[in-house]
Design an enzyme around this catalytic site. Structure first.
Site, PDB file in Angstrom:
ATOM      1  N   ASP A 167       0.735  -1.065   0.250  1.00  0.00           N
ATOM      2  CA  ASP A 167      -0.137   0.383  -0.127  1.00  0.00           C
ATOM      3  C   ASP A 167       1.097   1.085   0.229  1.00  0.00           C
ATOM      4  O   ASP A 167       2.098   1.260   0.147  1.00  0.00           O
ATOM      5  CB  ASP A 167      -1.023  -0.327   1.299  1.00  0.00           C
ATOM      6  N   ASP A 222     -10.194   4.115  -3.094  1.00  0.00           N
ATOM      7  CA  ASP A 222     -10.301   2.117  -3.035  1.00  0.00           C
ATOM      8  C   ASP A 222     -11.971   2.479  -3.531  1.00  0.00           C
ATOM      9  O   ASP A 222     -12.923   3.393  -3.631  1.00  0.00           O
ATOM     10  CB  ASP A 222     -11.255   2.375  -1.309  1.00  0.00           C
TER      11      ASP A 222
HETATM   12  C1  GLA Z   1      -5.576   2.139   1.529  1.00  0.00           C
HETATM   13  C2  GLA Z   1      -5.965   0.445   0.370  1.00  0.00           C
HETATM   14  C3  GLA Z   1      -7.278  -0.336   0.788  1.00  0.00           C
HETATM   15  C4  GLA Z   1      -6.864  -1.544   2.431  1.00  0.00           C
HETATM   16  C5  GLA Z   1      -6.683   0.129   3.595  1.00  0.00           C
HETATM   17  C6  GLA Z   1      -6.345  -0.665   4.018  1.00  0.00           C
HETATM   18  O1  GLA Z   1      -6.724   2.470   1.832  1.00  0.00           O
HETATM   19  O2  GLA Z   1      -6.642   1.282  -1.095  1.00  0.00           O
HETATM   20  O3  GLA Z   1      -7.533  -1.004  -0.037  1.00  0.00           O
HETATM   21  O4  GLA Z   1      -5.799  -1.811   2.605  1.00  0.00           O
HETATM   22  O5  GLA Z   1      -5.074   0.646   3.270  1.00  0.00           O
HETATM   23  O6  GLA Z   1      -5.921   0.392   5.488  1.00  0.00           O
END
Ligand code: GLA
Length: 553
Positions: A167, A222
């Site tokens: 990430d 997301d």
């Molecule tokens: C980010 C990622 C998500 C998830 C969260 C976890 O937002 O894009 O898919 O993994 O972190 O904290």
């Protein structure tokens, strides 16, 4: 993730995706600057499939959840349908490293530790995924891997981890690409094949360097479990088709199927993701999923479109007033066609065989992949009534195609025009590509048209890539028992993948060996196989062929 950051990501991602879609120019600028260093871990030759806890559980991950889900993936038939990875997302660790600087699994959530979880998952014939950050802390505030790449990669390998989602929170000032390359190299140095999933949200045009760095790359911010989120991510991701190929995929984020959209919208998401050759990572609590939800996750015909070995992401061949047509060429010559109605009331959507990249043919068979019905029509226009927010998804076969050249131009037309300025995808480079050129003509004996005839026909062709169909006919009077076909490329093509034959390449010389089902050719019959590859200067077709050391006419 924080809302402000989320909005920033959404805006940047949408802006960049739109810029790429509108002007292939950006493609040229970016692709010419990147070093051609392909990731060669041999993983993700088709889009990864599995499950991840984040969409349904957030920070509520635990050993029991992961193990129960893994178990259910076996008993429900998901494993048999191709789902392989059981992925743990953020919040699996303790808030600080141990005295040796190692990451520690939260003992309350994972009382037996990660190695035990990996052993359990492997015992079921599945693979384990884990999550970390290319920053000083994860998005949820746990220790990140920046500056600890080698130590963390070694720890993951020692546990038996098979997949790392990496990430992008808290990355500081170090350039993004550099931070991801550091972990790529650390993973490679472990010697364990670990699929590398870049969760970088598309803010740095990751699609232009993703294939050299990872096996998949998030293209957007997301997803959440509502139709407008799914729709906006679809719009961003569909414009990036040219960057996807075996080994490296655009990732429009994990599936929300089963998490609250309507059944129709769930079906649309699963269809669109499959049409876009996206990773299929179930994001729901599978243990409690309804039969209707499981029926979506388990539609093998739709999964086969996603997993097709040709590895082409479907493209939007038309999009007018929220009525979209997508076409995805498949390895056997079929085309997967999705008619998607973005709007709030039912609508009729039409497309044509030519627009979808199908050859001119006497008839077409349309297999409806959701209704599980099939119709054959002599019309080359395909029309369906599509519900609000819904799809109709066909696998279309051309029956009695009229000529290979018609097929070639129609297939090529399914590529978006933006691809015409793209450079070849480094990830498609076969491992043998650096070997010196061998002498071109393999033929040793005089040609014998009363023995065999080979037709090489380019099906799709775009700057940097091609697919071709090769047909071998027994034109003699005796059966050819087992065949080895040899030919040389006059251009600088490199075969990246093949179907219905075992194909290897040494310099310009290509050797294709029959598979068991087509090893015996009786007089008057023929068999075909397909190849996909890359080229830079020329993809001129070969003209001389030998079968079992005898030149064909
Ligand atoms: C980010 C990622 C998500 C998830 C969260 C976890 O937002 O894009 O898919 O993994 O972190 O904290």
């Amino acid at each position: 993730m924080p809302i402000r950051m989320h909005r920033l990501r959404t805006t940047l991602t949408a802006a960049l995706a739109a810029a790429v879609a509108a002007a292939g120019v950006l493609v040229v600028l970016l692709s010419s600057s990147a070093p051609a260093r392909a990731l060669s871990n041999g993983l993700a030759l088709t889009p990864p499939m599995g499950w991840n806890d984040w969409n349904a559980f957030g920070c509520g991950v635990s050993e029991s959840l992961v193990e129960q889900t893994a178990q259910y993936m076996v008993t429900s038939g998901m494993k048999a349908a191709g789902y392989q990875y059981v992925n743990i997302d953020d919040c699996w660790m303790s808030s600080s490293r141990d005295a040796n600087g190692n990451l520690v699994a939260d003992p309350n959530k994972f009382p037996d530790g990660m190695k035990a979880v990996a052993d359990f998952v492997h015992g079921l014939g599945l693979r384990l995924g884990i999550y970390e950050e290319a920053g000083t802390a994860t998005c949820a505030g746990f220790p990140g891997s920046l500056g600890h790449e080698t130590q963390d990669a070694n720890l993951f390998a020692s546990w038996g981890v098979d997949y790392l989602k990496y990430d992008n929170c808290n990355g500081g000032s170090e350039p993004t690409q550099q931070r991801y390359e550091a972990m790529r190299d650390a993973l490679a140095a472990t010697g364990r094949p670990i699929l590398f999933a870049l969760c970088e949200w598309g803010v740095d045009s990751v699609w232009t360097w993703g294939a050299q760095t990872g096996n998949m790359w998030r293209t957007t911010s997301d997803i959440s479990a509502n139709y407008s989120s799914m729709l906006s991510i679809f719009h961003s991701n569909v414009a990036l088709a040219q960057y996807a190929s075996p080994g490296g995929w655009n990732d429009p984020d994990m599936l929300e199927v089963g998490n609250g959209m309507s059944a129709t919208e769930d079906q649309s998401e699963f269809s669109l993701w499959s049409e876009m050759a996206a990773p299929l990572l179930a994001g729901t609590d599978l243990r409690k999923a309804s039969a209707a939800t499981m029926a979506l996750y388990l539609n093998k015909d739709v999964i086969a479109v996603d997993q097709d070995p040709l590895g082409r992401q479907g493209v939007e061949v038309s999009s007018t007033g929220g009525l979209d047509v997508l076409a995805k060429p498949l390895s056997n010559g079929d085309v997967a066609v999705v008619l998607f109605n973005e709007n709030g009331s039912a609508a009729t959507i039409s497309t044509t065989a030519t627009a979808d990249g199908l050859p001119s043919a006497s008839s077409y068979t349309l297999n409806d992949l959701w209704a599980h019905s099939s119709t054959t029509t002599s019309s080359s226009t395909f029309t369906a009534n599509v519900p609000a927010h819904g799809v109709v998804m066909y696998r279309v076969s051309a029956n009695g195609a009229h000529s290979p050249s018609a097929s070639a131009s129609a297939s090529a037309s399914a590529r978006p025009t933006a691809t015409r300025s793209a450079s070849p995808s480094p990830s498609a480079t076969p491992s043998g590509s650096r070997s010196p050129s061998a002498s071109p003509s393999p033929s040793a004996r005089p040609s014998n048209s009363a023995f065999c005839h080979v037709t090489y026909s380019t099906q799709s062709q775009w700057p940097g890539g091609f697919t071709a169909n090769v047909t071998i006919a027994d034109t003699g009077t005796s059966t050819i028992n087992g065949w080895t076909l040899v030919f040389a490329f006059p251009g600088d093509q490199k075969v990246a993948s093949a179907w219905n034959a075992s194909v290897s390449q040494n310099g310009a010389t290509v050797t294709a060996v029959s598979m068991s089902y087509n090893s015996s050719l009786s007089p008057g019959t023929s068999t075909s196989f397909g190849i996909q590859g890359i080229w830079t200067n020329s993809d001129a077709a070969p003209t001389q062929f030998t079968i079992n050391n005898t030149a064909c006419g």
